[in-house]
Design a protein around this motif. Sequence first.
Motif, PDB file in Angstrom:
ATOM      1  N   ARG A  24       0.806  -1.218   0.000  1.00 39.24           N
ATOM      2  CA  ARG A  24       0.000   0.000   0.000  1.00 39.24           C
ATOM      3  C   ARG A  24       0.841   1.273   0.000  1.00 39.24           C
ATOM      4  O   ARG A  24       0.602   2.184  -0.783  1.00 39.24           O
ATOM      5  CB  ARG A  24      -0.920  -0.007   1.220  1.00 39.24           C
ATOM      6  CG  ARG A  24      -1.916   1.130   1.212  1.00 39.24           C
ATOM      7  CD  ARG A  24      -2.907   0.967   2.326  1.00 39.24           C
ATOM      8  NE  ARG A  24      -2.407   1.482   3.586  1.00 39.24           N
ATOM      9  CZ  ARG A  24      -3.049   1.325   4.741  1.00 39.24           C
ATOM     10  NH1 ARG A  24      -4.178   0.650   4.791  1.00 39.24           N
ATOM     11  NH2 ARG A  24      -2.553   1.828   5.845  1.00 39.24           N
ATOM     12  N   ARG A  27       2.451   1.777  -3.287  1.00 32.72           N
ATOM     13  CA  ARG A  27       1.484   2.123  -4.314  1.00 32.72           C
ATOM     14  C   ARG A  27       1.115   3.591  -4.216  1.00 32.72           C
ATOM     15  O   ARG A  27       0.975   4.280  -5.221  1.00 32.72           O
ATOM     16  CB  ARG A  27       0.233   1.261  -4.225  1.00 32.72           C
ATOM     17  CG  ARG A  27      -0.781   1.572  -5.350  1.00 32.72           C
ATOM     18  CD  ARG A  27      -1.974   0.650  -5.387  1.00 32.72           C
ATOM     19  NE  ARG A  27      -1.558  -0.712  -5.535  1.00 32.72           N
ATOM     20  CZ  ARG A  27      -1.712  -1.648  -4.600  1.00 32.72           C
ATOM     21  NH1 ARG A  27      -2.311  -1.361  -3.466  1.00 32.72           N
ATOM     22  NH2 ARG A  27      -1.292  -2.869  -4.799  1.00 32.72           N
ATOM     23  N   THR A  61      -3.396   8.371   1.621  1.00 33.97           N
ATOM     24  CA  THR A  61      -2.956   7.909   2.948  1.00 33.97           C
ATOM     25  C   THR A  61      -4.089   8.033   3.953  1.00 33.97           C
ATOM     26  O   THR A  61      -4.369   7.115   4.735  1.00 33.97           O
ATOM     27  CB  THR A  61      -1.739   8.722   3.405  1.00 33.97           C
ATOM     28  OG1 THR A  61      -0.683   8.574   2.444  1.00 33.97           O
ATOM     29  CG2 THR A  61      -1.257   8.261   4.771  1.00 33.97           C
ATOM     30  N   ALA A  64      -6.913   5.518   3.074  1.00 32.95           N
ATOM     31  CA  ALA A  64      -6.565   4.126   3.403  1.00 32.95           C
ATOM     32  C   ALA A  64      -6.689   3.876   4.904  1.00 32.95           C
ATOM     33  O   ALA A  64      -7.224   2.850   5.338  1.00 32.95           O
ATOM     34  CB  ALA A  64      -5.152   3.834   2.913  1.00 32.95           C
ATOM     35  N   GLU A  68      -9.853   1.445   6.880  1.00 32.81           N
ATOM     36  CA  GLU A  68      -9.675   0.314   7.800  1.00 32.81           C
ATOM     37  C   GLU A  68     -10.658   0.428   8.968  1.00 32.81           C
ATOM     38  O   GLU A  68     -11.265  -0.561   9.391  1.00 32.81           O
ATOM     39  CB  GLU A  68      -8.242   0.297   8.335  1.00 32.81           C
ATOM     40  CG  GLU A  68      -7.231  -0.197   7.312  1.00 32.81           C
ATOM     41  CD  GLU A  68      -5.833  -0.297   7.895  1.00 32.81           C
ATOM     42  OE1 GLU A  68      -4.911  -0.601   7.109  1.00 32.81           O
ATOM     43  OE2 GLU A  68      -5.653  -0.076   9.101  1.00 32.81           O
ATOM     44  N   ARG A  71     -14.221  -0.354   7.677  1.00 31.83           N
ATOM     45  CA  ARG A  71     -14.435  -1.782   7.426  1.00 31.83           C
ATOM     46  C   ARG A  71     -14.641  -2.526   8.739  1.00 31.83           C
ATOM     47  O   ARG A  71     -15.428  -3.464   8.812  1.00 31.83           O
ATOM     48  CB  ARG A  71     -13.266  -2.361   6.631  1.00 31.83           C
ATOM     49  CG  ARG A  71     -13.304  -1.936   5.148  1.00 31.83           C
ATOM     50  CD  ARG A  71     -12.087  -2.456   4.385  1.00 31.83           C
ATOM     51  NE  ARG A  71     -11.982  -3.901   4.412  1.00 31.83           N
ATOM     52  CZ  ARG A  71     -12.677  -4.714   3.625  1.00 31.83           C
ATOM     53  NH1 ARG A  71     -13.531  -4.224   2.735  1.00 31.83           N
ATOM     54  NH2 ARG A  71     -12.516  -6.015   3.706  1.00 31.83           N
ATOM     55  N   ARG A  84     -12.212  -2.695  -0.549  1.00 32.19           N
ATOM     56  CA  ARG A  84     -11.169  -3.322   0.264  1.00 32.19           C
ATOM     57  C   ARG A  84      -9.919  -2.460   0.357  1.00 32.19           C
ATOM     58  O   ARG A  84      -9.230  -2.476   1.370  1.00 32.19           O
ATOM     59  CB  ARG A  84     -10.808  -4.685  -0.318  1.00 32.19           C
ATOM     60  CG  ARG A  84     -11.948  -5.672  -0.337  1.00 32.19           C
ATOM     61  CD  ARG A  84     -11.498  -6.996  -0.953  1.00 32.19           C
ATOM     62  NE  ARG A  84     -10.475  -7.629  -0.120  1.00 32.19           N
ATOM     63  CZ  ARG A  84     -10.757  -8.381   0.932  1.00 32.19           C
ATOM     64  NH1 ARG A  84     -11.998  -8.602   1.280  1.00 32.19           N
ATOM     65  NH2 ARG A  84      -9.779  -8.923   1.635  1.00 32.19           N
ATOM     66  N   ASP A  85      -9.627  -1.731  -0.691  1.00 36.33           N
ATOM     67  CA  ASP A  85      -8.334  -1.051  -0.752  1.00 36.33           C
ATOM     68  C   ASP A  85      -8.536   0.350  -1.326  1.00 36.33           C
ATOM     69  O   ASP A  85      -8.870   0.510  -2.496  1.00 36.33           O
ATOM     70  CB  ASP A  85      -7.380  -1.856  -1.643  1.00 36.33           C
ATOM     71  CG  ASP A  85      -5.972  -1.282  -1.695  1.00 36.33           C
ATOM     72  OD1 ASP A  85      -5.083  -1.936  -2.260  1.00 36.33           O
ATOM     73  OD2 ASP A  85      -5.762  -0.157  -1.183  1.00 36.33           O
ATOM     74  N   ALA A  86      -8.301   1.370  -0.500  1.00 41.98           N
ATOM     75  CA  ALA A  86      -8.517   2.740  -0.966  1.00 41.98           C
ATOM     76  C   ALA A  86      -7.563   3.108  -2.094  1.00 41.98           C
ATOM     77  O   ALA A  86      -7.881   3.934  -2.944  1.00 41.98           O
ATOM     78  CB  ALA A  86      -8.341   3.712   0.211  1.00 41.98           C
ATOM     79  N   THR A  87      -6.401   2.501  -2.125  1.00 43.78           N
ATOM     80  CA  THR A  87      -5.414   2.889  -3.148  1.00 43.78           C
ATOM     81  C   THR A  87      -5.770   2.345  -4.524  1.00 43.78           C
ATOM     82  O   THR A  87      -5.109   2.668  -5.505  1.00 43.78           O
ATOM     83  CB  THR A  87      -4.001   2.416  -2.764  1.00 43.78           C
ATOM     84  OG1 THR A  87      -3.966   0.983  -2.758  1.00 43.78           O
ATOM     85  CG2 THR A  87      -3.599   2.944  -1.405  1.00 43.78           C
ATOM     86  N   ARG A  88      -6.812   1.526  -4.590  1.00 44.20           N
ATOM     87  CA  ARG A  88      -7.274   1.047  -5.904  1.00 44.20           C
ATOM     88  C   ARG A  88      -8.413   1.907  -6.429  1.00 44.20           C
ATOM     89  O   ARG A  88      -8.956   1.619  -7.491  1.00 44.20           O
ATOM     90  CB  ARG A  88      -7.787  -0.401  -5.776  1.00 44.20           C
ATOM     91  CG  ARG A  88      -6.741  -1.411  -5.328  1.00 44.20           C
ATOM     92  CD  ARG A  88      -5.793  -1.733  -6.433  1.00 44.20           C
ATOM     93  NE  ARG A  88      -4.832  -2.759  -6.022  1.00 44.20           N
ATOM     94  CZ  ARG A  88      -3.778  -3.111  -6.741  1.00 44.20           C
ATOM     95  NH1 ARG A  88      -3.534  -2.494  -7.882  1.00 44.20           N
ATOM     96  NH2 ARG A  88      -2.970  -4.042  -6.320  1.00 44.20           N
TER      97      ARG A  88
END
Lengths: 303, 234
Positions: A24, A27, A61, A64, A68, A71, A84-88
């Motif tokens: 992460r 990325r 940042t 992300a 968490e 979730r 699932r993933d903020a960086t996506r």
Amino acid sequence: MTRFGADLMYLLTKAAAALPLVGRARRIRLLARARRFQILRRGGTEATARLEARTVASTLTTAAACLEQFRRLESAEGRGDLPRDATRLKVRGNARLDATTAPVAEILQGLDTAPDVLILGPEDTSERARAFTAALIGVVKGQAPGRTLLVIGQDRYTLSGRETGGPVTLRRIDRLGAEVARRDMAQVFGHLVRALVPERLIVVESAAAWAMIDDIGLPLAALSTLETALLPPTQSERTRAERMRAERMRADWTEDDEGEADQTREAEALCLRWPFVTRVWLATPVGGVSRADVDVRLTPIPL
Amino acid sequence: MSAPDITAIVNAHREGDLAEASLRSVGAARAIAEAAGARVEVIAVLDRADEATRALFAGWRAFALNVVEVDIGDPGLARNAGVTAARGDWVAFLDADDLWCETWLRDAARMAAMRGARTILHPECNIYFGDDPYIRRHPDMDEPDFDAVSLLARNPWTVLSFTARSTLIALPFGATRFAEGFGYEDWAWNLAAIRQGYRHKVVPGTAHAVRQRRRSQNAVAKASGVIPQPVRLI
């Protein structure tokens, strides 16, 4: 960095960021660098590019870390609606001027106060149109002495203060290209009206303005009055208008005595289509076609 | 009992059990804010709520919750009802299917204490989730390339702000008037606040999670072609 270099680095960093095994934090760094190269390939300065990169890094940042927490809240109830993933995820949102707001900002910057009357759409590409614009301004000033006017159109206005009975503010919105301008003009006009909220709004109907005025779509309560002034089109404008509006308009434009009857039907159709129009004027050319001779008679149509 | 510093207002309609995660996010944010010394009250405004939503709020025991039921049918006016019931100097809004990060109230309160009541605070970004998830960062009016004119074309901030109660009393939310062609009461309020000299700023390191729904007020407004109430910018 050359344009080619920025293009290449943008593609490489974007591709690297998309790799599945990249962590992460890495990325985020790659996406921030990609944003920097994206700005550079668009011709932005290095300072802007670095600022944008820092902004993207900060946003991702924060997103992300907070995701968490979100979730955990949702999983406690057995839900899984969150990504699932903020960086996506794509990052959107910048409140910056664009093609429809930049012209408005330029106009507002030069104004001390909002005008009482806003006239949108007149042209002065021909002697007839110039005479019409001058006549329209003269009538408005006569009806509303002491009120401030702002005239906005696509073309450069060369009317003198003597011709307009000055002072009148005349502004031009730069043309961006035929089709783009028409589409953007509607939004520009809409933004202007919402930013200025004039007491009276006069929209000049000419063959070239059909599409843009239809697109404004301002609701009735946004304005105290909405008036439209009709100038009969020239033959070339008529041909283009007929092509554009063949399905909606049946009137056969002429410039002889029957023309006024056609224009009346046009005005009535206009009011039916736009119920928030409170007054319609018909403009009839009078006199010759040279600059010294042409004049325009403005006649209100009773609604 | 001394007056609270912050009033958290949760606006509910028909969220049902979706509101449970929202309330737990309020609880988490409240706990962190109170650990930092702030006093926080929580008000839930139920506007024409259905039975499932009403039951969830009525049965909430995790922390004290003042439930106010109204029959308004308008999100902006329902928020005003919450402000009327509020006692805190600062008000933070949450819709009952959205989520706050746990540091939201604490960090916003700290920035508000420094910046004063003429500031309206937003999280650094929102995570929109549902059919088309994405992140939207919020601009800060003190950014070098921010231009308020751009707000004529798009609304960069939601209504889930942290605002002085005095501001919300002086500048209440307007009603949605779809029949007359007006919507986006949050956008109109943001513009009106700027017109009156308030500044929108962001609280770094904070985020909200906003649920996208097909029949959300925003989705209906977009489909209807309405515009926000015009606000003279000069």
